[in-house]
Design an enzyme around this catalytic site. Structure first.
Site, PDB file in Angstrom:
ATOM      1  N   ASN A 159       0.833  -1.204   0.000  1.00 13.15           N
ATOM      2  CA  ASN A 159       0.000   0.000   0.000  1.00 13.15           C
ATOM      3  C   ASN A 159       0.867   1.254   0.000  1.00 13.15           C
ATOM      4  OD1 ASN A 159       0.583  -0.901   2.668  1.00 13.15           O
ATOM      5  ND2 ASN A 159      -1.083   0.290   3.527  1.00 13.15           N
ATOM      6  N   GLU A 176       0.318   5.209   0.702  1.00 10.96           N
ATOM      7  CA  GLU A 176      -0.613   6.238   1.189  1.00 10.96           C
ATOM      8  C   GLU A 176      -0.189   7.619   0.707  1.00 10.96           C
ATOM      9  OE1 GLU A 176      -0.976   5.588   5.447  1.00 10.96           O
ATOM     10  OE2 GLU A 176      -2.158   3.750   5.082  1.00 10.96           O
ATOM     11  N   CYS A 215      -4.157   0.638  -2.526  1.00 13.35           N
ATOM     12  CA  CYS A 215      -3.976  -0.592  -1.750  1.00 13.35           C
ATOM     13  C   CYS A 215      -2.900  -1.489  -2.369  1.00 13.35           C
ATOM     14  CB  CYS A 215      -5.265  -1.395  -1.706  1.00 13.35           C
ATOM     15  SG  CYS A 215      -6.574  -0.632  -0.759  1.00 13.35           S
ATOM     16  N   GLU A 260      -3.094  -4.643  -3.068  1.00 12.04           N
ATOM     17  CA  GLU A 260      -3.621  -5.548  -4.094  1.00 12.04           C
ATOM     18  C   GLU A 260      -3.658  -4.881  -5.466  1.00 12.04           C
ATOM     19  OE1 GLU A 260      -4.823  -4.794  -1.156  1.00 12.04           O
ATOM     20  OE2 GLU A 260      -6.168  -6.324  -0.363  1.00 12.04           O
ATOM     21  N   CYS A 267     -10.315  -4.998   0.158  1.00 12.75           N
ATOM     22  CA  CYS A 267     -11.414  -4.030   0.238  1.00 12.75           C
ATOM     23  C   CYS A 267     -12.299  -4.154  -1.006  1.00 12.75           C
ATOM     24  CB  CYS A 267     -10.867  -2.607   0.378  1.00 12.75           C
ATOM     25  SG  CYS A 267     -10.285  -1.886  -1.159  1.00 12.75           S
ATOM     26  N   CYS A 278     -10.732  -3.097  -4.360  1.00 19.01           N
ATOM     27  CA  CYS A 278      -9.762  -4.070  -4.884  1.00 19.01           C
ATOM     28  C   CYS A 278     -10.474  -5.308  -5.422  1.00 19.01           C
ATOM     29  CB  CYS A 278      -8.753  -4.454  -3.809  1.00 19.01           C
ATOM     30  SG  CYS A 278      -7.598  -3.119  -3.469  1.00 19.01           S
TER      31      CYS A 278
HETATM   32  N1  THU Z   1      -5.258  -1.523   2.610  1.00 13.50           N
HETATM   33  C1  THU Z   1      -4.710  -2.334   1.662  1.00 13.50           C
HETATM   34  O1  THU Z   1      -3.621  -2.041   1.142  1.00 13.50           O
HETATM   35  N2  THU Z   1      -5.366  -3.442   1.305  1.00 13.50           N
HETATM   36  C2  THU Z   1      -6.516  -3.898   1.900  1.00 13.50           C
HETATM   37  O2  THU Z   1      -7.034  -4.929   1.526  1.00 13.50           O
HETATM   38  C3  THU Z   1      -7.127  -3.124   2.981  1.00 13.50           C
HETATM   39  C4  THU Z   1      -6.550  -1.784   3.223  1.00 13.50           C
HETATM   40  C5  THU Z   1      -4.526  -0.338   3.030  1.00 13.50           C
HETATM   41  C6  THU Z   1      -5.098   0.984   2.646  1.00 13.50           C
HETATM   42  C7  THU Z   1      -4.528   1.895   3.723  1.00 13.50           C
HETATM   43  O3  THU Z   1      -3.223   2.288   3.337  1.00 13.50           O
HETATM   44  C8  THU Z   1      -4.404   1.001   4.928  1.00 13.50           C
HETATM   45  O4  THU Z   1      -4.446  -0.325   4.459  1.00 13.50           O
HETATM   46  C9  THU Z   1      -5.490   1.212   5.969  1.00 13.50           C
HETATM   47  O5  THU Z   1      -6.752   1.149   5.396  1.00 13.50           O
END
Ligand code: THU
Length: 132
Positions: A45, A47, A56, A58, A89, A92
């Site tokens: 991920n 941010e 994310c 994925e 999520c 994704c």
């Molecule tokens: N996140 C992912 O990378 N994948 C997921 O399946 C769930 C959430 C990340 C997004 C954000 O950077 C952090 O996790 C918190 O939501």
């Protein structure tokens, strides 16, 4: 896919998780996607100070697979906090659905490996067939 291969994919996801850029949530995620030709593609991920621009793990992993010329992911392993399931999520799930509704999703909990099929966890999805 046998358990050794599943753990290989989980380990690839663990390794890339170290590179996650998650200064705002502190929640680091790694994903590893296996393509039908046997190659593995990873993503973490990323941010952003403008929170909504976060991508994310994925989606970064599947983008890497697509950029390589592959079009068919077979399995994806996703890891976040050790021993805790990190289901993908909704956004994704939709992005992954584009390339394989039968995609195998490999998650790890404190009980071991848990397997899901993408079309089980995203029923009645909107896809290219709905555009015609
Ligand atoms: N996140 C992912 O990378 N994948 C997921 O399946 C769930 C959430 C990340 C997004 C954000 O950077 C952090 O996790 C918190 O939501």
């Amino acid at each position: 896919m046998n358990d050794i291969k599943k753990y290989k994919l989980i380990n690839a996801a663990r390794n890339v998780r170290d590179n996650a850029y998650a200064p705002y949530s502190g929640f680091k995620v790694g994903a590893a996607v296996l393509a039908e030709d046997g190659n593995t593609f990873t993503g973490c991920n990323v941010e952003n100070a403008s929170y909504g621009l976060t991508v994310c793990a994925e989606r970064n992993a599947i983008s890497s697979l697509i950029a390589s010329g592959n079009r068919f992911p077979v399995s994806i392993a996703i890891v976040a906090k050790e021993g805790t399931l990190c289901p993908p999520c909704g956004a994704c799930r939709q992005v992954l659905m584009e390339f394989n509704p039968d995609l195998e999703i490999i998650l790890e909990s404190d009980k071991g490996i848990e397997l899901f099929k993408l079309n089980e966890i995203l029923p009645l999805s909107f896809s290219t067939k709905d555009l015609s």
